[in-house]
Design an enzyme around this catalytic site. Structure first.
Site, short mmCIF file in Angstrom:
data_model
loop_
_atom_site.label_atom_id
_atom_site.label_comp_id
_atom_site.label_asym_id
_atom_site.label_seq_id
_atom_site.Cartn_x
_atom_site.Cartn_y
_atom_site.Cartn_z
N ASP A 63 0.86 -1.18 0.00
CA ASP A 63 0.00 0.00 0.00
C ASP A 63 0.90 1.23 0.00
O ASP A 63 1.99 1.21 0.58
CB ASP A 63 -0.92 0.02 1.22
N HIS A 167 9.89 4.87 -3.99
CA HIS A 167 9.56 4.37 -2.65
C HIS A 167 9.28 2.86 -2.70
O HIS A 167 9.64 2.11 -1.81
CB HIS A 167 8.34 5.13 -2.11
P1 IMP Z 1 -2.68 2.04 -3.56
O1 IMP Z 1 -1.34 1.72 -2.99
O2 IMP Z 1 -3.04 1.17 -4.71
O3 IMP Z 1 -3.73 2.16 -2.51
O4 IMP Z 1 -2.62 3.45 -4.23
C1 IMP Z 1 -1.94 4.50 -3.65
C2 IMP Z 1 -2.18 5.79 -4.41
O5 IMP Z 1 -1.08 6.62 -4.06
C3 IMP Z 1 -2.15 5.64 -5.92
O6 IMP Z 1 -3.42 5.55 -6.48
C4 IMP Z 1 -1.52 6.93 -6.35
O7 IMP Z 1 -2.50 7.91 -6.37
C5 IMP Z 1 -0.57 7.22 -5.19
N1 IMP Z 1 0.76 6.65 -5.49
C6 IMP Z 1 1.36 5.60 -4.88
N2 IMP Z 1 2.54 5.33 -5.44
C7 IMP Z 1 2.68 6.19 -6.44
C8 IMP Z 1 3.70 6.39 -7.42
O8 IMP Z 1 4.72 5.69 -7.51
N3 IMP Z 1 3.47 7.38 -8.28
C9 IMP Z 1 2.38 8.18 -8.23
N4 IMP Z 1 1.39 8.03 -7.38
C10 IMP Z 1 1.54 7.04 -6.47
#
Ligand code: IMP
Length: 184
Positions: A63, A167
């Site tokens: 996440d 990250h």
């Molecule tokens: P999840 O980890 O799928 O819940 O999504 C996390 C959200 O954080 C994503 O939809 C993006 O909006 C943002 N995010 C996480 N990692 C990245 C990245 O590497 N680039 C850009 N946005 C990110």
């Protein structure tokens, strides 16, 4: 097995974990990301994946989010769902704000075939750019995120840059050393 349907995430993890034969688990029935922390959400995805993956493999749940200093760390764990257009909302909330500092955070929970869990974190520090979004690689907030020490956005720096510095790549590298330390 990566308990996710996002191919960008797979690519970023795969580069940092070259000995792992990673594959996505794209399903429509993931539990909602209702946790209060990245770790809770990552664990939820990993445990869901554990139920559906080959019992002999590792499962990784991940996440991530973006935290703006001037917004007290928001949107953070809510990054994926705080707006239809998260980039536009972030730019709107930071309009006229001098403190542009932000960071990406990624937490991974990996479950081995015996059910033991490892938790690792990776971060990327930077700032939210002013002006229109720039670049067309990456995803999400990448067109407005400029890492410390760079002048280009992550979307301009590109996917190859992300494989080494994101990250997610950093969390995956931490996972690889945690697994090595544990003896596989
Ligand atoms: P999840 O980890 O799928 O819940 O999504 C996390 C959200 O954080 C994503 O939809 C993006 O909006 C943002 N995010 C996480 N990692 C990245 C990245 O590497 N680039 C850009 N946005 C990110």
């Amino acid at each position: 097995m990566l308990a996710s349907g996002n191919p960008h995430k797979l690519a970023e993890l795969g580069a940092a974990l070259p000995e792992w034969e990673l594959e996505l688990l794209p399903r429509g029935d993931y539990p909602p990301e209702a946790g209060a922390t990245y770790e809770e959400n990552a664990r939820g995805k990993a445990r869901f994946g554990r139920l559906h993956a080959d019992p002999g493999t590792w499962v990784i749940g991940e996440d991530s989010g973006i935290e703006a200093a001037a917004l007290g760390g928001r949107p953070g764990v809510a990054s994926a769902r705080w707006a239809d257009d998260g980039v536009a909302r972030l730019q709107h909330e930071l309009a006229g704000v001098g403190d542009r500092r932000a960071r990406y955070v990624c937490v991974m929970v990996a479950i081995d075939p015996a059910g033991r869990e490892l938790v690792v974190t990776g971060t990327l520090e930077g700032a939210i750019s002013t002006g229109p979004p720039r670049g067309d690689e990456g995803f999400g907030y990448d067109p407005v995120f400029v890492p410390d020490g760079e002048s280009l956005t992550v979307a301009e720096l590109g996917n190859a840059w992300k494989l080494e510095h994101s990250h997610r790549a950093r969390a995956a590298a931490a996972l690889a050393s945690a697994v090595r330390e544990r003896g596989g």
